[in-house]
Motif scaffolding. Structure first.
Motif, PDB file in Angstrom:
ATOM      1  N   LEU A 137     -12.762  82.518  20.201  1.00  0.00           N
ATOM      2  CA  LEU A 137     -12.654  82.076  21.601  1.00  0.00           C
ATOM      3  C   LEU A 137     -13.865  81.271  22.051  1.00  0.00           C
ATOM      4  O   LEU A 137     -13.853  80.692  23.136  1.00  0.00           O
ATOM      5  CB  LEU A 137     -12.533  83.289  22.524  1.00  0.00           C
ATOM      6  CG  LEU A 137     -11.277  84.145  22.365  1.00  0.00           C
ATOM      7  CD1 LEU A 137     -11.400  85.409  23.207  1.00  0.00           C
ATOM      8  CD2 LEU A 137     -10.041  83.344  22.761  1.00  0.00           C
ATOM      9  N   ASN A 148     -17.399  78.721  21.644  1.00  0.00           N
ATOM     10  CA  ASN A 148     -18.043  77.477  21.194  1.00  0.00           C
ATOM     11  C   ASN A 148     -19.476  77.767  20.833  1.00  0.00           C
ATOM     12  O   ASN A 148     -20.015  78.789  21.227  1.00  0.00           O
ATOM     13  CB  ASN A 148     -18.191  76.567  22.425  1.00  0.00           C
ATOM     14  CG  ASN A 148     -17.217  75.453  22.459  1.00  0.00           C
ATOM     15  OD1 ASN A 148     -16.332  75.365  21.619  1.00  0.00           O
ATOM     16  ND2 ASN A 148     -17.377  74.610  23.457  1.00  0.00           N
ATOM     17  N   PRO A 192     -23.237  75.026  25.091  1.00  0.00           N
ATOM     18  CA  PRO A 192     -23.166  73.604  25.468  1.00  0.00           C
ATOM     19  C   PRO A 192     -24.535  72.936  25.357  1.00  0.00           C
ATOM     20  O   PRO A 192     -25.549  73.546  25.662  1.00  0.00           O
ATOM     21  CB  PRO A 192     -22.688  73.634  26.920  1.00  0.00           C
ATOM     22  CG  PRO A 192     -22.833  75.029  27.388  1.00  0.00           C
ATOM     23  CD  PRO A 192     -22.874  75.919  26.191  1.00  0.00           C
ATOM     24  N   LEU A 208     -20.891  70.169  28.881  1.00  0.00           N
ATOM     25  CA  LEU A 208     -20.346  71.486  29.189  1.00  0.00           C
ATOM     26  C   LEU A 208     -18.876  71.571  28.798  1.00  0.00           C
ATOM     27  O   LEU A 208     -18.398  72.601  28.327  1.00  0.00           O
ATOM     28  CB  LEU A 208     -20.506  71.747  30.694  1.00  0.00           C
ATOM     29  CG  LEU A 208     -20.223  73.137  31.230  1.00  0.00           C
ATOM     30  CD1 LEU A 208     -21.281  74.120  30.746  1.00  0.00           C
ATOM     31  CD2 LEU A 208     -20.181  73.134  32.760  1.00  0.00           C
ATOM     32  N   ASP A 229     -17.253  69.215  26.813  1.00  0.00           N
ATOM     33  CA  ASP A 229     -16.933  68.432  25.616  1.00  0.00           C
ATOM     34  C   ASP A 229     -15.913  67.342  25.907  1.00  0.00           C
ATOM     35  O   ASP A 229     -14.920  67.184  25.181  1.00  0.00           O
ATOM     36  CB  ASP A 229     -16.403  69.341  24.488  1.00  0.00           C
ATOM     37  CG  ASP A 229     -17.533  69.980  23.715  1.00  0.00           C
ATOM     38  OD1 ASP A 229     -18.522  69.279  23.430  1.00  0.00           O
ATOM     39  OD2 ASP A 229     -17.436  71.177  23.419  1.00  0.00           O
ATOM     40  N   ILE A 237      -7.982  84.470  29.395  1.00  0.00           N
ATOM     41  CA  ILE A 237      -8.299  83.245  28.663  1.00  0.00           C
ATOM     42  C   ILE A 237      -7.027  82.716  28.015  1.00  0.00           C
ATOM     43  O   ILE A 237      -6.396  83.396  27.198  1.00  0.00           O
ATOM     44  CB  ILE A 237      -9.387  83.527  27.613  1.00  0.00           C
ATOM     45  CG1 ILE A 237     -10.657  84.015  28.337  1.00  0.00           C
ATOM     46  CG2 ILE A 237      -9.670  82.283  26.788  1.00  0.00           C
ATOM     47  CD1 ILE A 237     -11.708  84.598  27.416  1.00  0.00           C
ATOM     48  N   HIS A 242     -17.711  78.139  30.677  1.00  0.00           N
ATOM     49  CA  HIS A 242     -17.911  77.179  29.594  1.00  0.00           C
ATOM     50  C   HIS A 242     -19.252  77.350  28.910  1.00  0.00           C
ATOM     51  O   HIS A 242     -19.529  76.679  27.923  1.00  0.00           O
ATOM     52  CB  HIS A 242     -17.749  75.755  30.111  1.00  0.00           C
ATOM     53  CG  HIS A 242     -16.404  75.534  30.723  1.00  0.00           C
ATOM     54  ND1 HIS A 242     -15.236  75.730  30.016  1.00  0.00           N
ATOM     55  CD2 HIS A 242     -16.019  75.198  31.972  1.00  0.00           C
ATOM     56  CE1 HIS A 242     -14.207  75.506  30.817  1.00  0.00           C
ATOM     57  NE2 HIS A 242     -14.647  75.187  32.013  1.00  0.00           N
ATOM     58  N   GLY A 243     -20.074  78.253  29.448  1.00  0.00           N
ATOM     59  CA  GLY A 243     -21.315  78.574  28.757  1.00  0.00           C
ATOM     60  C   GLY A 243     -21.054  79.309  27.452  1.00  0.00           C
ATOM     61  O   GLY A 243     -21.894  79.309  26.555  1.00  0.00           O
ATOM     62  N   VAL A 244     -19.878  79.891  27.350  1.00  0.00           N
ATOM     63  CA  VAL A 244     -19.604  80.654  26.132  1.00  0.00           C
ATOM     64  C   VAL A 244     -18.222  80.359  25.529  1.00  0.00           C
ATOM     65  O   VAL A 244     -18.057  80.336  24.320  1.00  0.00           O
ATOM     66  CB  VAL A 244     -19.805  82.180  26.372  1.00  0.00           C
ATOM     67  CG1 VAL A 244     -18.920  82.690  27.491  1.00  0.00           C
ATOM     68  CG2 VAL A 244     -19.603  82.992  25.097  1.00  0.00           C
ATOM     69  N   LEU A 245     -17.256  80.098  26.378  1.00  0.00           N
ATOM     70  CA  LEU A 245     -15.893  79.908  25.850  1.00  0.00           C
ATOM     71  C   LEU A 245     -15.710  78.527  25.225  1.00  0.00           C
ATOM     72  O   LEU A 245     -16.379  77.565  25.582  1.00  0.00           O
ATOM     73  CB  LEU A 245     -14.871  80.096  26.968  1.00  0.00           C
ATOM     74  CG  LEU A 245     -14.798  81.491  27.580  1.00  0.00           C
ATOM     75  CD1 LEU A 245     -13.685  81.543  28.626  1.00  0.00           C
ATOM     76  CD2 LEU A 245     -14.560  82.539  26.484  1.00  0.00           C
ATOM     77  N   LYS A 246     -14.789  78.470  24.321  1.00  0.00           N
ATOM     78  CA  LYS A 246     -14.437  77.199  23.677  1.00  0.00           C
ATOM     79  C   LYS A 246     -14.040  76.208  24.768  1.00  0.00           C
ATOM     80  O   LYS A 246     -13.268  76.520  25.671  1.00  0.00           O
ATOM     81  CB  LYS A 246     -13.291  77.438  22.693  1.00  0.00           C
ATOM     82  CG  LYS A 246     -12.996  76.261  21.801  1.00  0.00           C
ATOM     83  CD  LYS A 246     -12.110  76.644  20.615  1.00  0.00           C
ATOM     84  CE  LYS A 246     -11.527  75.386  19.974  1.00  0.00           C
ATOM     85  NZ  LYS A 246     -10.535  75.709  18.928  1.00  0.00           N
ATOM     86  N   SER A 247     -14.573  75.037  24.692  1.00  0.00           N
ATOM     87  CA  SER A 247     -14.448  74.083  25.790  1.00  0.00           C
ATOM     88  C   SER A 247     -13.088  73.408  25.788  1.00  0.00           C
ATOM     89  O   SER A 247     -12.440  73.283  24.755  1.00  0.00           O
ATOM     90  CB  SER A 247     -15.528  73.022  25.644  1.00  0.00           C
ATOM     91  OG  SER A 247     -15.320  72.338  24.430  1.00  0.00           O
ATOM     92  N   ARG A 249     -12.709  70.642  23.228  1.00  0.00           N
ATOM     93  CA  ARG A 249     -12.423  71.040  21.849  1.00  0.00           C
ATOM     94  C   ARG A 249     -10.935  71.319  21.647  1.00  0.00           C
ATOM     95  O   ARG A 249     -10.405  71.240  20.551  1.00  0.00           O
ATOM     96  CB  ARG A 249     -13.202  72.317  21.496  1.00  0.00           C
ATOM     97  CG  ARG A 249     -14.693  72.176  21.531  1.00  0.00           C
ATOM     98  CD  ARG A 249     -15.233  71.604  20.232  1.00  0.00           C
ATOM     99  NE  ARG A 249     -16.669  71.437  20.333  1.00  0.00           N
ATOM    100  CZ  ARG A 249     -17.566  72.274  19.787  1.00  0.00           C
ATOM    101  NH1 ARG A 249     -17.151  73.301  19.070  1.00  0.00           N
ATOM    102  NH2 ARG A 249     -18.850  72.083  19.951  1.00  0.00           N
TER     103      ARG A 249
END
Ligand SMILES: Cc1ncc(COP(=O)(O)O)c(C=O)c1O
Ligand SMILES: Cc1ncc(COP(=O)(O)O)c(C=O)c1O
Lengths: 444, 484, 484, 444
Positions: C43, C45, C48, D123, D125, D218, D245-250, D253
């Motif tokens: 889940l 990335n 950023p 942030l 992508d 999510i 978006h600091g951690v989740l797949k953007s 992507r």
């Protein structure tokens, strides 16, 4: 730590240049025996967010939390501060600059302080004013030293016993190591400094009188001027409430040689007593005797107007042990604050606000007297006055604070032991009639 | 490398009274809800001649003025002896809390517990950092701290039954040191530092006698060097019945490394507006707490903060106290900021700050020592001192280099101080400057030294970018114009 | 006369990522007091690629950037159609109160009475100022207000049973007017203004038909002229079953003088970030409340604020509403500032502001009309529009004069708008500029017009004082580089 | 009035130049019949001080007074804001500048917004980001219009029913006058958008999916990308919580064509819902279809780097009725705020804070479930989740607010009528374990 920019790589590269194996080795010139053996025992570093919580907790344990009615003065006054004052003063360019030793990149501070000096001379009707001192009390102590140092023979300074007690204590501390003596002029039954007592004194280098005095009463500086002329000593006028000069006859008009006072009322918060603003002004003749910095106007190499710190040959960084004072850092940002405040208020605004202080104080005094307090002095005052409270008021006073967030006067007994049940009240433009009526009702 | 300095649009602005127009007012006059109480006209003046401006006039005036200033937030400020580190914004937030900013100093202990507790804790923390058992926060600045400390020494000697007349002051001392001593009636005896730039025990031993109250010593000293013989010197002074005053304005170099209280120093002042990140404000306000050894505690100024159970109070009943140094308790607003800083850094953070401050200074020293003359080529602490020897052949002085640095976008170092070095050029980067900014500074100095040979006129007429060029300080002092 | 513009030291500053170094962080990461709850790696990335800076890096970066900007607080900003008046600092204090700034929009009516009351009262006050019975505060800016208003007109026609396809838009209209109409599916019909710069009833009558939804009219118009025939025009449009949309962005000229709601206008938007002194922020946020006549109230967006007894609540149950225009209630923070402004000015103060705004504009018009070409020589409202005709012979354009004004320390007027005037030079001083500053501006324009003859090159290469010279906008658009 | 600089004399002199007898006569071109007959009936002008009182009174009537525990999100999030953010953003040079139409004296705003655009693309992508929009909802509505306007044939937009209800309402309002149709994709039992339902739809120009969705869950944007490819329609990803978006797949992507979202979490106060920050990003291909401003990099006539507003030919002031949107003023200062926030947080800071949000939310959910709440969906979420509360919780919730200043979740019934007793909870980095434990104890 967000304040420290060094990455690991930065440190490694820099150590390679300095030729040290690690950060500890940088301190190689310190003998091991001199190094401390224990790590600093301090609370663990707080995040910005935990800091906010901790600080608000402390702050909320002071009376100031929320909006409260402040009927206390005695050197720290509750006045309105226009939003533009903190806004402008907190601009980085003012806040995070050093003393303007490099005038080419400090013209903002320099012109501002020059304007401050000018407006202070206008407020006090004096020839010159310094770029600020720590507070009213230390400024006054410096004035005493000037008078004493200037005098060829006399080695006493006559000090009104109605000068703010803390100011007198500071003078005493400052004079202590010297041969100089401080003699107090008693108060008369009108709550004024006894000019006859002063006139009877000998060997006086200077006389210091505060007006409005600690009881709020307006002194007759003219009679002290006459007495001082008689003795050929300097007249030092002091004050704790700068706004009084918005309406009262200025010390300069009375012929004061030196003026020392507290400028906190000119746009500064009370901040538990500091930093305030020491104001110090004098006649032109005394220019080279005054302590601290001056900003002067000059021109640059293109003939353009500009400002510099000047007359530095009086100061410690040039004259060292022979300096007129040891002061270095002063209260510059507060002087700038006062400049912004005075420029905002202007001639008419300051007059109007000063008058309003008086109006409120007169109203409050009448209300209290009607509610059973005794008027102690009958002469004119500015925004402070003394009353004698009915017995039991001490408890009532605490209750008013706790229940109504209303702080009613300052007890005078600790300053003047014979003044049991006497309170010094203050009413400024921030106090509403409503609050004063409430107080009167509560104490009835 | 692009240098930071460049030129841009800024604004001329007349003096306030040139903008004044009769009838304007920039303040909101409060509505009156009580009857007018007129004064006897004999008591009053005309309204003071303050300028009359609209609110926008005032805002624009001071905004424009501000734009003529250099400040930490706009660039590197490597002023030696001044510790111009970053002033964290959160400190300002803390000091502005209503509970602090609106607190009346005479509200009474009961209603001031938060302020008292903060002061108490700050005293404790500064005691821990400096290695002393007690601290007063009352002094309003460094020099005021010096005076406080010297008054304490004076009072101690008086209490011993015999006052002394002299005090030893090294030639590297800040001007406030001798001036403070003078205020206490002590005559300063100048002590020369040795060839390494530090004090030699022999020199001190020679000067120290039983009419000498003690010594004022700055450590690290103003050459940025650690006084390695500090313990020996303290012993010498103590042996003759003197006390050691420590000027701790340079504490930023050694937090967590040494504790002055462990070295034999008896009284020490700190500058919160240097080491502890409170803003300098274009001249002040500062705060100069004083720490003392056990024996000197009775002499500390009053009021003092006391803790009993969990309640704090002010006490004034201290028979040996030197008395009062400030109308209230000192610069409380500044204390709040320093307190917030220490809490934010923690012990490890403070030590790290000192380490990095020293790293930065040594890095500059090493990087520039082949470019500029380095009179004392030894490991330095938080600052390093150069001279203008390498550029003198081009008739270029420290002053010229300093002014030219402005064009490159850097505030100049402290110049012509300390006095023991001819034409000193004294660089204190502090720990909050990054390697990148320091590298830019180093490049700028190198470029200027090259210019000294290739284009000396450019240096002599510098600065070129600020709003004004060099100012006529001589006329300013000869014909002082101190008000408009 | 000394001109305000001069040059001073400012600083170059790279793009953020050029300053970035791996491992720096400028934020205080909160301490964790709960267990880590890892995500399924599928889940997530990599973090950023934001730049890595220390707190001082960030402070210095944005401080330096800020110093490259012109702003109201640094100088006169006579941008036509933009009402760049002083933005009072007390308004910022009000909006920053915790009770407003930290209010959650979904806390529920019970816990939002202060915010609701403020919105309710502001609606009432704006209704009073414009002469309409109801106002929505939801639109986020002027153009958003236009869209809201046009959607209301669209919904009203739909409700009448027959939608229309066209809308009349005068040639003096702001670009947002036709663009907003397009979003509602209306085809804009361009209406020419008359030789006096204002609309003529005949022209409108000719164009208006029963397939036309109405007219969008700006009054005072963007030439700074009052549409004298407004009532007649409204009658014409109404007679054909159309509605009149009023663009009230220029309300600063006429507060307390006219009320659009009394003139036949049906829907009107205001720009709080112009007339009501909220800061423009270098692009926004604004706020564009919309006022409507009685018949259109049912179409206003939801939620609406309702008062019952002394309790306020949001209501959404409005069957004819156009729906929702903003995720919550619009730009509440901006509303607070406008509310504070209106309370500070009072009714008389607002009227006086309009009078003085119009006085300032007419004073400039009269003072410069022999220097610059004034295409419509008639009494103006809050702004006046010149052209570059008098300098064309020197091959100098409005753009050249505008750029040269920067060197004199003034922000240029709006240029090349409105489109009905060739090379417009549109000056709106606003009421907060003093005569003194306006006189300086007038002198500057006169000096520039002289320079156009004496030294045209100086104008063509202007500006000379700002950090950068004229920028290559053509390449910027041809080869867009929109990120670093 | 302190904002109005005109003295009597100024006015007289200026009227003499304009040729008017008095201020009223300035309005001579306005027919008398058009002038209003009544003075403005508004409250009397307040002094700055009375204004402070009045405003604080209003402010104190909102839940936000003092520090409270906020367990509400749904598009407005309680996050820590570093002191430097409001400090820097309130500098006059940012705050009181206009839109940077004169680039030579607007480089500060321009470089800052350029950096904002760049960081937003990092942030998310995405190729490009605009200079801001009003809020997440209006940005999303613009994206819908882009998809629909670009499409040759298809005239429907498929919208997940788990997009923020207010965002869907805005889209509906925006689309209302057009021929376009908005169709909702239902939710499945996991609280996710039903991709099968979407795949079965026809005539779709674009599909909009929010992740994390309104329930906090999510979404699998990948499957919507596949479905969109199938249909050759645009994938629009939306969000209300930028920090996710600091951690989740953007979204980039996942191949989103357009991204719209709310940026309030990036350093802005909640401010009763606005102004926030509309974020809008797209692929390079869609550059000329995007609404609003762009800042681009270029050079000045000396070859120096500089920035300008660019691609204005899409905009209303050039293209008028043919513009890609009507937007003019955007939320520039908030974009600058976000730039300062993102530059402060940086790569590692934003990741850490995002993770912490998740940690807290997981903790809270566990606590609530242990206290008797029902977990409604079992899939992964970021900092929001749905639980079903025991009956009686509505009253308890009010009590918690009134007594403990704790705001526990948002009831979902008004958005989804079948979700009685369902609440949307949010926990961010500002919520302490202590507060969550207290809540759990109180609702036990
Ligand atoms: C070494 C040293 N001692 C004392 C002082 C005096 O401190 P302050 O300016 O706060 O009075 C300074 C400040 O310049 C200093 O550098
Ligand atoms: C006359 C007029 N109408 C509408 C607008 C659009 O307002 P906003 O920029 O707030 O969308 C403007 C702003 O430039 C304007 O001047």
């Amino acid at each position: 730590m967000r304040y420290l920019p060094h990455t690991r790589q930065d440190i490694d590269q820099m150590l390679a240049v300095t030729g040290h194996a690690d950060l500890n080795q940088l301190f190689e010139t310190i003998p091991d025996s001199a190094k401390t053996k224990t790590a600093l025992t301090l609370p663990e570093a707080l995040s910005e967010w935990d800091l906010n919580t901790e600080m608000e907790e402390l702050a909320s344990k002071n009376a100031a939390c929320g909006s409260y009615t402040c009927l206390m003065g005695a050197g720290s006054y509750d006045h309105h501060i226009p939003a533009i004052v903190p806004y402008l003063i907190s601009r980085s360019e003012f806040m995070t600059a050093y003393t303007p030793y490099q005038p080419e990149v400090s013209q903002g501070t320099l012109q501002g302080i020059y304007e401050f000096q000018t407006m202070i001379t206008a407020l006090l009707d004096m020839d010159i004013a310094t770029a600020s001192h720590y507070d009213g009390g230390t400024a006054l102590a410096e004035c005493a030293l000037i008078a004493l140092n200037k005098s060829k023979k006399a080695n006493k300074i006559a000090v009104s016993s109605l000068i703010h007690p803390a100011h007198r204590q500071i003078m005493k501390t400052y004079l202590n190591p010297s041969e100089y003596e401080m003699v107090e002029i008693p108060a008369d039954e009108n709550g004024l400094t006894d000019v006859a007592a002063f006139n009877a004194m000998d060997d006086i280098a200077g006389v210091a009188v505060q007006s409005p005095n600690f009881f709020g009463n307006i002194e007759d500086l003219g009679s002290f001027r006459a007495g001082a002329d008689e003795k050929k000593c300097l007249l030092i006028a002091s004050f704790t409430e700068a706004l009084a000069h918005g309406v009262l006859k200025s010390p300069g008009r009375f012929g004061a040689d030196l003026v020392a006072g507290e400028g906190q009322s000119l746009g500064m918060t009370k901040s538990f007593g500091g930093p305030g603003l020491g104001l110090l002004a004098g006649t032109k003749k005394l220019m080279r005797n005054l302590p601290g910095r001056f900003v002067g106007k000059t021109t640059d190499s293109n003939g353009q107007r500009g400002y510099v710190l000047t007359l530095a040959t009086r100061e410690q960084h040039i004259r060292r042990e022979k300096a007129s004072s040891n002061i270095c850092s002063n209260n510059g940002l507060n002087a700038m604050t006062a400049a912004i405040y005075m420029a905002s208020a202007g001639k008419n605004g300051i007059r109007e606000i000063a008058q309003l202080n008086h109006d409120k104080a007169v109203y409050l005094k009448n209300k209290l007297v009607n509610a059973g307090f005794k008027s102690v002095f009958s002469g004119p005052f500015f925004n402070e006055f003394v009353v004698k409270a009915p017995s039991g008021f001490a408890d009532k006073r605490r209750e008013l604070a706790q229940k109504h967030n209303l702080y009613a006067g300052i007890p005078l007994e600790s300053y003047y032991p014979d003044m049991t049940n006497h309170y010094l009240f203050c009413a400024t433009e921030t106090v509403s009639r409503h609050a004063m009526d409430l107080l009167a009702k509560e104490v009835q | 490398m692009t240098k930071p300095g460049t030129s841009g649009l800024i604004f001329n602005e007349p003096e306030l009274w040139e903008k004044s127009r009769e009838g304007r007012c920039g303040i909101s006059v409060p509505r009156s809800d009580v009857p007018r109480a007129a004064f006897d006209p004999a008591l009053t003046n005309d309204a003071p001649e303050l300028p009359q401006l609209s609110e926008l006039d005032v805002v624009r005036h001071f905004t424009r003025l501000s734009q003529w200033n250099f400040c930490i937030d706009s660039g590197m400020y490597p002023l030696g002896s001044c510790t111009m580190k970053y002033n964290p914004k959160t400190n300002e937030v803390q000091a502005a809390r209503t509970g602090f900013a609106a607190a009346h100093p005479l509200a009474g202990d009961l209603f001031s517990q938060g302020a008292l507790k903060l002061m108490y804790k700050l005293e404790q923390m500064l005691g821990e950092i400096t290695g002393f058992p007690a601290v007063t926060l009352q002094p309003a600045a460094g020099a005021h701290g010096e005076l406080t400390g010297m008054l304490i020494i004076h009072a101690w000697h008086a209490k011993q039954g015999k006052q002394r007349s002299k005090i030893l002051v090294p030639d590297t001392a800040h001007g406030t040191n001798p001036a403070s001593a003078t205020l206490c009636g002590y005559q300063s005896v100048n002590i020369k530092s040795g060839p390494d730039g530090i004090l030699e025990p022999d020199t001190v031993a020679e000067a120290m006698d039983e009419d000498t109250a003690g010594i004022m010593i700055t450590n690290p000293n103003t050459l940025g060097l650690f006084e390695e013989n500090i313990k020996e010197i303290c012993d010498i002074v103590h042996a003759k019945g003197g006390l050691v005053y420590g000027d701790g304005a340079n504490m930023n170099a050694v937090m967590g490394i040494i504790k002055p209280g462990e070295l034999g120093i008896d009284v020490l002042h700190l500058n919160l507006h240097k080491t502890f990140s409170t803003p300098h404000g274009g001249g002040g306000p500062g705060s100069g707490p004083v720490a003392v050894v056990e024996d000197l505690i009775p002499f500390l100024p009053v009021p003092k903060v006391q803790k009993e159970n969990d309640t704090y109070s002010f006490i004034t009943d201290c028979p040996d106290t030197i008395g009062r140094m400030h109308t209230f308790y000192g610069h409380f607003g500044v204390m709040v900021k320093a307190f917030a800083y220490i809490l934010s850094m923690g012990g490890d953070g403070l030590k790290r700050a000192s380490q990095l401050a020293v790293l930065n200074a040594n890095y500059i020293k090493e990087s520039l020592k082949t470019t500029l003359d380095l009179p004392y080529d030894r490991p330095c602490m938080h600052e390093c001192v150069f001279t203008d020897k390498t550029v003198q052949e081009h008739h270029i002085s420290t002053m010229d280099m300093a002014k030219r640095l402005l064009d490159y976008g850097f505030h100049p170092p402290t110049v012509y101080f300390p006095l023991v070095v001819d034409a000193a050029f004294m660089v204190e980067p502090t720990e909050t400057e990054s390697k990148d900014d320091i590298d830019q500074f180093i490049e700028a100095v190198k470029a200027i030294v090259k210019e000294a040979a290739s284009n000396p006129e450019k240096l002599k007429s510098a600065p070129h970018l600020p709003k004004v060029t060099r100012l006529d300080e001589v006329t300013a002092a000869r014909k002082p114009c101190l008000k408009g």
